[in-house]
Design an enzyme around this catalytic site. Structure first.
Site, mmCIF file in Angstrom:
data_model
loop_
_atom_site.group_PDB
_atom_site.id
_atom_site.type_symbol
_atom_site.label_atom_id
_atom_site.label_comp_id
_atom_site.label_asym_id
_atom_site.label_seq_id
_atom_site.Cartn_x
_atom_site.Cartn_y
_atom_site.Cartn_z
ATOM 1 C CD GLU A 31 23.073 25.888 -5.870
ATOM 2 O OE1 GLU A 31 22.104 25.228 -5.464
ATOM 3 O OE2 GLU A 31 23.249 27.087 -5.581
ATOM 4 C CG ASP A 34 19.829 18.723 -3.775
ATOM 5 O OD1 ASP A 34 20.476 18.435 -4.808
ATOM 6 O OD2 ASP A 34 18.718 19.301 -3.807
ATOM 7 C CB ALA A 118 14.282 33.741 -11.488
ATOM 8 C CG ASP A 167 14.972 23.396 -4.936
ATOM 9 O OD1 ASP A 167 16.032 23.745 -4.406
ATOM 10 O OD2 ASP A 167 14.843 23.159 -6.149
HETATM 11 C C1 GLA Z 1 17.603 22.503 -8.468
HETATM 12 C C2 GLA Z 1 17.100 21.225 -7.816
HETATM 13 C C3 GLA Z 1 17.700 21.042 -6.425
HETATM 14 C C4 GLA Z 1 19.218 21.177 -6.457
HETATM 15 C C5 GLA Z 1 19.638 22.432 -7.218
HETATM 16 C C6 GLA Z 1 21.141 22.514 -7.411
HETATM 17 O O1 GLA Z 1 17.143 23.620 -7.769
HETATM 18 O O2 GLA Z 1 15.711 21.236 -7.723
HETATM 19 O O3 GLA Z 1 17.320 19.799 -5.886
HETATM 20 O O4 GLA Z 1 19.821 20.027 -6.989
HETATM 21 O O5 GLA Z 1 19.031 22.500 -8.496
HETATM 22 O O6 GLA Z 1 21.780 22.636 -6.182
#
Ligand code: GLA
Length: 381
Positions: A31, A34, A118, A167
């Site tokens: 987490e 990225d 969410a 994502d």
């Molecule tokens: C959000 C962002 C992703 C990532 C997550 C944390 O979902 O859109 O790019 O950085 O937070 O891992």
């Protein structure tokens, strides 16, 4: 849901629309790594945004959101629309044109069952669905990787979140029964079979809404960049935290703010946790995998400070239940969901325990979201 989208399209704009879907995602571990060009381990889920679309002969696009029950007209070469849901569509179309595409006006109806706010990436699902749909109907020839970047740049340039690529990548590249081990620097990826026999993946939504755009997300990104800048003063060629080791970080700790040091330490450790978790996954060792998930939560909560009381509470309760292999907050943070890996035989009791304890403490039950790892963006009709 998909029939509802189609029916609504026919009602508003007539027949002949093509129908597409692109899903939300979960992330098992990795987490806030990225945008630091590290590793992530997401999977697409069986909840998606559906888009019905057809070129029109007019001068503007006509758009309808089923979930918000709102209709607008939009000129993709005109002003950015006020409604945020329309900004995603405007952004994707403009990012496509920046890359040489010609987007003629279209009619579009969309909606879905990805819970909003969410932490399941409903916005990336929308960007990916719109990108995939326009790419197909106008035969634009973008590959899935380009579509993921188009979605990511929509967030940066039209929504104001400097997000990473996880994502959109998960929404476009997902495969049923597999998680994606993605190297966010090279964009090389490996589909890892995810089949925790005898276990279930369940999410608990705190119902605390997070607004990444106005929030601390961009601050975290800047803090990581500040840490990289310090190391770069001493070590040539360092471009991101991916190039920074704990030894390097410790060597120049005195030159950075304490908070910057902690943010960077979390990211470096999280990348290693992900690699260890993947090694465990390949051996089918879900116990070790779960322990890495727990470690991820601790780092996010204490060093990265993107958790909140509700998420910490859910993770703590999960940890005291021997039927839970691992639990952690998921996504950007400050609200949204935890993701839990639970033994099937302990599942029913665990749901009851979490609901009771959470409602006792916060006065409402968390939303329980069961997910299956599913296929990425695709055409339905
Ligand atoms: C959000 C962002 C992703 C990532 C997550 C944390 O979902 O859109 O790019 O950085 O937070 O891992």
């Amino acid at each position: 849901m998909k029939t509802k989208i189609q029916e609504q399209f026919e009602k508003l704009y007539g027949d002949g629309a093509s129908l597409f879907a692109s899903p939300g995602r979960v992330n098992l571990i990795g987490e806030h790594t990225d945008y630091n060009l590290g590793f992530v381990l997401p999977g697409a889920i069986d909840k998606a945004i559906y888009v019905a679309v057809k070129p029109n002969d007019g001068k503007v696009c006509r758009l309808h959101s089923v979930d918000y029950d709102e209709t607008i007209e939009m000129d993709i070469h005109g002003e950015k629309p006020e409604k945020q849901w329309a900004q995603y569509i405007y952004g994707v179309a403009n990012e496509m044109e920046k890359r040489g595409a010609l987007i003629r006006p279209f009619d579009m109806v969309f909606g879905g069952d990805v819970p909003l706010g969410a932490g399941l990436s409903s916005s990336a699902a929308l960007e990916s669905a719109v990108g995939f749909a326009l790419n197909t109907i106008y035969d634009l020839g973008f590959g899935r990787e380009q579509l993921a970047k188009i979605g990511q740049m929509t967030e940066h340039n039209y929504v104001g979140v400097r997000c990473g690529i996880m994502d959109q990548f998960a929404s476009l590249f997902g495969e049923a029964g597999h998680v994606i081990r993605l190297d966010c620097r090279s964009l090389e990826y490996k589909l890892e079979p995810f089949d925790p026999q005898g276990c279930k993946v369940v999410l608990f939504d705190t119902k605390v809404k997070h607004t990444l755009a106005s929030s601390e997300y961009n601050v975290r990104r800047a803090q990581c960049e500040a840490g990289v800048a310090v190391v770069l003063r001493h070590v040539g060629g360092v471009e991101s935290l991916r190039d920074v080791t704990m030894d390097m970080l410790d060597a120049y700790k005195g030159e950075m703010e304490e908070v910057v040091y902690r943010r960077c330490r979390y990211v470096i450790e999280e990348n290693q946790r992900l690699l260890d978790a993947c090694a465990a996954l390949e051996k089918g060792d879900y116990v070790t995998f779960g322990q890495k998930m727990n470690g991820s939560h601790d780092g996010l909560s204490k060093d990265y400070e993107v958790s909140c009381a509700e998420l910490d509470f859910l993770a703590d309760v999960a940890r005291t239940n021997s039927g839970v292999l691992g639990a952690r907050m998921m996504g950007g943070g400050f609200g949204g969901c935890t993701i839990n890996l639970v033994r099937a035989e302990a599942y029913a009791d665990f749901l009851e325990e979490i609901s009771d304890k959470f409602s006792h403490r916060f006065g409402q039950t968390p939303r329980i979201i069961e997910v299956n790892i599913s296929q990425g963006a695709h055409r339905i009709a």
